[in-house]
Motif scaffolding. Structure first.
Motif, PDB file in Angstrom:
ATOM      1  N   ARG A 185       0.868  -1.180   0.000  1.00  0.00           N
ATOM      2  CA  ARG A 185       0.000   0.000   0.000  1.00  0.00           C
ATOM      3  C   ARG A 185       0.904   1.229   0.000  1.00  0.00           C
ATOM      4  NH1 ARG A 185      -3.552  -0.288   5.165  1.00  0.00           N
ATOM      5  NH2 ARG A 185      -1.442  -0.524   5.989  1.00  0.00           N
ATOM      6  N   VAL A 186       0.437   2.285  -0.676  1.00  0.00           N
ATOM      7  CA  VAL A 186       1.221   3.525  -0.764  1.00  0.00           C
ATOM      8  C   VAL A 186       0.565   4.602   0.100  1.00  0.00           C
ATOM      9  CG1 VAL A 186       0.064   4.321  -2.882  1.00  0.00           C
ATOM     10  CG2 VAL A 186       2.355   5.134  -2.344  1.00  0.00           C
ATOM     11  N   LEU A 187       1.404   5.333   0.826  1.00  0.00           N
ATOM     12  CA  LEU A 187       0.921   6.400   1.695  1.00  0.00           C
ATOM     13  C   LEU A 187       0.759   7.686   0.888  1.00  0.00           C
ATOM     14  CD1 LEU A 187       0.309   7.436   4.609  1.00  0.00           C
ATOM     15  CD2 LEU A 187       2.746   8.087   4.703  1.00  0.00           C
ATOM     16  N   LEU A 188      -0.443   8.266   0.938  1.00  0.00           N
ATOM     17  CA  LEU A 188      -0.696   9.542   0.277  1.00  0.00           C
ATOM     18  C   LEU A 188      -1.273  10.528   1.276  1.00  0.00           C
ATOM     19  CD1 LEU A 188      -2.231   8.387  -3.130  1.00  0.00           C
ATOM     20  CD2 LEU A 188       0.117   9.110  -2.645  1.00  0.00           C
ATOM     21  N   LEU A 189      -1.018  11.796   1.027  1.00  0.00           N
ATOM     22  CA  LEU A 189      -1.458  12.876   1.897  1.00  0.00           C
ATOM     23  C   LEU A 189      -2.481  13.726   1.168  1.00  0.00           C
ATOM     24  CD1 LEU A 189       2.092  13.916   3.146  1.00  0.00           C
ATOM     25  CD2 LEU A 189       0.557  12.161   4.077  1.00  0.00           C
ATOM     26  N   ARG A 190      -3.490  14.173   1.896  1.00  0.00           N
ATOM     27  CA  ARG A 190      -4.568  14.972   1.317  1.00  0.00           C
ATOM     28  C   ARG A 190      -4.296  16.456   1.531  1.00  0.00           C
ATOM     29  NH1 ARG A 190      -8.612  14.993  -2.321  1.00  0.00           N
ATOM     30  NH2 ARG A 190     -10.311  16.284  -1.655  1.00  0.00           N
TER      31      ARG A 190
ATOM     32  N   ALA B  46      18.536  12.967   1.858  1.00  0.00           N
ATOM     33  CA  ALA B  46      18.385  13.603   3.176  1.00  0.00           C
ATOM     34  C   ALA B  46      17.073  14.388   3.242  1.00  0.00           C
ATOM     35  CB  ALA B  46      19.573  14.515   3.459  1.00  0.00           C
ATOM     36  N   ALA B  47      16.708  15.038   2.155  1.00  0.00           N
ATOM     37  CA  ALA B  47      15.460  15.800   2.114  1.00  0.00           C
ATOM     38  C   ALA B  47      14.247  14.889   2.254  1.00  0.00           C
ATOM     39  CB  ALA B  47      15.376  16.611   0.823  1.00  0.00           C
ATOM     40  N   VAL B  48      14.288  13.721   1.611  1.00  0.00           N
ATOM     41  CA  VAL B  48      13.178  12.766   1.724  1.00  0.00           C
ATOM     42  C   VAL B  48      12.970  12.384   3.182  1.00  0.00           C
ATOM     43  CG1 VAL B  48      12.454  10.390   1.222  1.00  0.00           C
ATOM     44  CG2 VAL B  48      13.334  11.817  -0.605  1.00  0.00           C
ATOM     45  N   LEU B  49      14.038  12.015   3.858  1.00  0.00           N
ATOM     46  CA  LEU B  49      13.921  11.585   5.257  1.00  0.00           C
ATOM     47  C   LEU B  49      13.445  12.728   6.160  1.00  0.00           C
ATOM     48  CD1 LEU B  49      17.113   9.362   5.468  1.00  0.00           C
ATOM     49  CD2 LEU B  49      14.728   8.615   5.212  1.00  0.00           C
ATOM     50  N   ARG B  50      13.968  13.928   5.940  1.00  0.00           N
ATOM     51  CA  ARG B  50      13.538  15.088   6.724  1.00  0.00           C
ATOM     52  C   ARG B  50      12.063  15.376   6.497  1.00  0.00           C
ATOM     53  NH1 ARG B  50      12.601  19.767   4.977  1.00  0.00           N
ATOM     54  NH2 ARG B  50      13.979  19.632   3.163  1.00  0.00           N
ATOM     55  N   GLU B  51      11.650  15.389   5.238  1.00  0.00           N
ATOM     56  CA  GLU B  51      10.252  15.676   4.920  1.00  0.00           C
ATOM     57  C   GLU B  51       9.309  14.647   5.539  1.00  0.00           C
ATOM     58  OE1 GLU B  51       8.704  18.221   3.458  1.00  0.00           O
ATOM     59  OE2 GLU B  51      10.478  19.351   2.872  1.00  0.00           O
ATOM     60  N   LEU B  52       9.712  13.386   5.552  1.00  0.00           N
ATOM     61  CA  LEU B  52       8.871  12.355   6.170  1.00  0.00           C
ATOM     62  C   LEU B  52       8.724  12.582   7.669  1.00  0.00           C
ATOM     63  CD1 LEU B  52       9.997   9.172   4.225  1.00  0.00           C
ATOM     64  CD2 LEU B  52       7.708  10.204   4.235  1.00  0.00           C
ATOM     65  N   ARG B  53       9.804  12.982   8.321  1.00  0.00           N
ATOM     66  CA  ARG B  53       9.707  13.302   9.760  1.00  0.00           C
ATOM     67  C   ARG B  53       8.790  14.507   9.973  1.00  0.00           C
ATOM     68  NH1 ARG B  53      15.167  12.426   9.335  1.00  0.00           N
ATOM     69  NH2 ARG B  53      15.603  14.665   9.382  1.00  0.00           N
ATOM     70  N   GLU B  54       9.001  15.543   9.172  1.00  0.00           N
ATOM     71  CA  GLU B  54       8.242  16.780   9.354  1.00  0.00           C
ATOM     72  C   GLU B  54       6.758  16.627   9.017  1.00  0.00           C
ATOM     73  OE1 GLU B  54      11.870  19.904   8.330  1.00  0.00           O
ATOM     74  OE2 GLU B  54      10.205  19.706   6.923  1.00  0.00           O
ATOM     75  N   GLU B  55       6.436  15.913   7.938  1.00  0.00           N
ATOM     76  CA  GLU B  55       5.056  15.868   7.448  1.00  0.00           C
ATOM     77  C   GLU B  55       4.209  14.751   8.044  1.00  0.00           C
ATOM     78  OE1 GLU B  55       5.646  18.003   3.129  1.00  0.00           O
ATOM     79  OE2 GLU B  55       5.243  15.858   3.159  1.00  0.00           O
ATOM     80  N   VAL B  56       4.814  13.595   8.334  1.00  0.00           N
ATOM     81  CA  VAL B  56       4.012  12.459   8.824  1.00  0.00           C
ATOM     82  C   VAL B  56       4.599  11.792  10.061  1.00  0.00           C
ATOM     83  CG1 VAL B  56       2.925  12.007   6.594  1.00  0.00           C
ATOM     84  CG2 VAL B  56       5.039  10.824   7.186  1.00  0.00           C
TER      85      VAL B  56
ATOM     86  N   ILE C 142      -1.566  19.762   5.094  1.00  0.00           N
ATOM     87  CA  ILE C 142      -2.036  18.374   4.995  1.00  0.00           C
ATOM     88  C   ILE C 142      -3.296  18.213   5.847  1.00  0.00           C
ATOM     89  CG2 ILE C 142      -1.496  15.973   5.500  1.00  0.00           C
ATOM     90  CD1 ILE C 142       1.516  16.828   5.121  1.00  0.00           C
ATOM     91  N   ARG C 143      -4.349  17.682   5.232  1.00  0.00           N
ATOM     92  CA  ARG C 143      -5.621  17.475   5.931  1.00  0.00           C
ATOM     93  C   ARG C 143      -5.753  16.071   6.501  1.00  0.00           C
ATOM     94  NH1 ARG C 143      -5.475  22.199   6.366  1.00  0.00           N
ATOM     95  NH2 ARG C 143      -6.747  23.678   5.260  1.00  0.00           N
ATOM     96  N   SER C 144      -5.164  15.081   5.824  1.00  0.00           N
ATOM     97  CA  SER C 144      -5.240  13.702   6.306  1.00  0.00           C
ATOM     98  C   SER C 144      -4.224  12.862   5.552  1.00  0.00           C
ATOM     99  CB  SER C 144      -6.654  13.130   6.115  1.00  0.00           C
ATOM    100  OG  SER C 144      -7.005  13.079   4.748  1.00  0.00           O
TER     101      SER C 144
END
Length: 149
Positions: free
Chosen positions: A20-25, A48-58, A110-112
């Motif tokens: 399953r793929v994680l998507l953000l609304r 490094a940006a991918v990992l940072r963004e994942l921490r910050e956003e989800v 991000i809403r969900s």
């Protein structure tokens, strides 16, 4: 060649063990679903940006970063300025319990979040960005980066 300023962005195609793929609304432009990610900070590379963004956003804590699977160049406005955005998409493996949006430090608009099966992606009438995400993953992960439009 475009004379617009270039904005480099790293995006994460997060898959769990059930593929399953994680998507953000996001609410902009009538609402759409997209992969996590964002622009690179000064002196930051794409992984490094991918990992940072994942921490910050989800609130991602335990993820396995794989290689780049796609790239896309598009022109669109960011903070009122038209830019030429170069996006690199990276495959990331994570478990659903390793993602916790309540730990997100910068959830932006991000809403969900939601885990989608490939069948749901194929049949959905909702807007999913990037176009062709389901097709990109339909035959397994690409051996070399695919150009998305």
């Amino acid at each position: 060649m475009s004379s617009l300023p270039v904005r480099e962005a790293a995006r994460a195609v997060v898959l769990d063990a059930d593929l399953r793929v994680l998507l953000l609304r996001y609410p902009e432009n009538g609402g759409f679903w997209a992969t996590a990610g964002g622009s690179l900070e000064p002196d930051e590379d794409y992984p490094a940006a991918v990992l940072r963004e994942l921490r910050e956003e989800v609130g991602a804590e335990k993820v396995d970063l794989d290689g780049q699977i796609a790239e896309r160049v598009q022109e669109h406005p960011v903070s009122g300025q038209q830019v030429r955005q170069v996006e690199r998409y990276f495959l990331v493996h994570a478990s659903a319990d390793g993602i916790d949006p309540s730990r997100a430090s910068q959830p932006d608009t991000i809403r969900s979040s939601r885990w989608w099966t490939l069948a749901e992606l194929h049949s959905s009438t909702e807007t999913v960005d990037p176009l062709g995400l389901a097709e990109l993953l339909a035959h397994g992960t690409p051996r070399s980066p695919v150009i998305l439009h």
